[in-house]
Design an enzyme around this catalytic site. Structure first.
Site, short mmCIF file in Angstrom:
data_model
loop_
_atom_site.label_atom_id
_atom_site.label_comp_id
_atom_site.label_asym_id
_atom_site.label_seq_id
_atom_site.Cartn_x
_atom_site.Cartn_y
_atom_site.Cartn_z
N CYS A 168 0.88 -1.31 0.19
CA CYS A 168 -0.03 0.23 0.10
C CYS A 168 0.76 1.21 -0.06
CB CYS A 168 -0.90 0.00 1.43
SG CYS A 168 -1.99 1.26 1.30
N CYS A 169 1.85 1.10 0.84
CA CYS A 169 2.85 2.47 0.82
C CYS A 169 3.50 2.77 -0.44
CB CYS A 169 3.91 2.48 2.21
SG CYS A 169 3.24 2.74 3.58
N CYS A 212 7.46 4.19 6.10
CA CYS A 212 6.82 3.95 5.04
C CYS A 212 7.68 3.50 3.67
CB CYS A 212 5.73 4.85 4.52
SG CYS A 212 6.56 6.72 4.71
N CYS A 239 -3.45 4.19 9.28
CA CYS A 239 -2.25 3.53 10.04
C CYS A 239 -1.71 4.57 11.00
CB CYS A 239 -1.30 3.47 8.73
SG CYS A 239 -1.89 2.41 7.55
N CYS A 279 -1.41 8.61 7.67
CA CYS A 279 -2.68 8.25 6.80
C CYS A 279 -3.76 7.74 7.82
CB CYS A 279 -2.64 7.00 5.80
SG CYS A 279 -1.68 7.39 4.56
S1 SF4 Z 1 0.57 4.93 5.58
FE1 SF4 Z 1 -1.15 3.14 5.46
S2 SF4 Z 1 -2.84 3.95 4.23
FE2 SF4 Z 1 -1.05 5.18 3.97
S3 SF4 Z 1 -0.05 4.44 2.17
FE3 SF4 Z 1 1.06 3.45 3.95
S4 SF4 Z 1 -0.19 1.45 4.28
FE4 SF4 Z 1 -1.43 2.89 2.85
#
Ligand code: SF4
Length: 222
Positions: free
Chosen positions: A113-114, A218, A199, A196
């Site tokens: 996701c990151c 991240c 998270c 985010c």
């Molecule tokens: S912090 Fe969480 S929601 Fe944001 S990009 Fe990374 S995994 Fe995805």
């Protein structure tokens, strides 16, 4: 290829430079440089310091589409206060990500996701830059303890300035108060670090990021 900061500064000891002097050095020696803004208190300081020196300075943000409403509000506040527009880099829509990778990827595979929502947009943002400016401070986390004030960023292959590297939390708050700068209200609600919505929880240092998992960064900075 690792490069040494003496290429930019000669015999000047970068560690002796103040935050403002690091920004001055970045503006003087890096023809194309931009500040990364993630709407944390450090960026409130740096936006102010940078625009005071160069009103046309470039500032970009990575919109993950799942930032806190307070962060989106601060974004608009900063644009209004300084008469600027942030450059925006973003990943796919949440719908497209869900169609490709399934719902709530941040729960099942936060690294992916990151990578999609932060690292790919960052790569686009850094394209063509000689350097970037960040709000990283050494006391935020052990992974950030050796952050140079200005040095070669091997990961992204450009120069990276972290003017607040040796600032404490108190130093940041003192500057914010002295200049009466807008600041993300989540800090006052116990969020030392803000990312985010899915998270980030209240916590000191970076303790509130990816709570309950071993993930601490991240990949933007470490
Ligand atoms: S912090 Fe969480 S929601 Fe944001 S990009 Fe990374 S995994 Fe995805």
């Amino acid at each position: 290829m690792e490069r040494d900061v003496t290429e930019l500064l000669g015999t000047t000891d970068v560690e002796l430079l103040s935050a403002g002097e690091v920004i001055d050095a970045a503006l003087e020696h890096l023809p194309s440089v931009a500040l990364a803004c993630s709407f944390q208190k450090e960026e409130s300081v740096l936006v102010d310091m940078l625009l005071e020196r160069e009103p046309k300075a470039r500032i970009f943000t990575l919109d993950t589409h799942v930032l806190f409403p307070e962060s989106y509000e601060l974004w608009r506040d900063l644009e209004r206060r300084y008469g600027i527009r942030l450059e925006v880099y973003e990943g796919p829509s949440l719908g497209r990500q869900a169609a490709t990778h399934g719902e709530a990827l941040w729960e099942r595979n936060p690294d992916l996701c990151c990578s999609i929502r932060k690292l790919a947009p960052l790569a686009a943002a850094l394209q063509g830059l000689d350097g970037w400016i960040t709000g990283v401070r050494r006391d935020q986390a052990p992974s950030r303890a050796s952050t140079p004030k200005l040095g070669w960023d091997d990961r992204h292959e450009l120069w990276k300035a972290s003017p607040l590297a040796d600032w404490s939390d108190d130093d940041v708050w003192a500057y914010l108060r002295e200049r009466e700068l807008p600041v993300n209200p989540l800090h006052a609600r116990g969020y030392a670090s803000i990312g985010c919505t899915h998270c980030t929880a209240p916590g000191t240092g970076r303790d509130g990021r990816w709570t309950g998992s071993s993930k601490t960064e991240c990949g933007l900075h470490a």
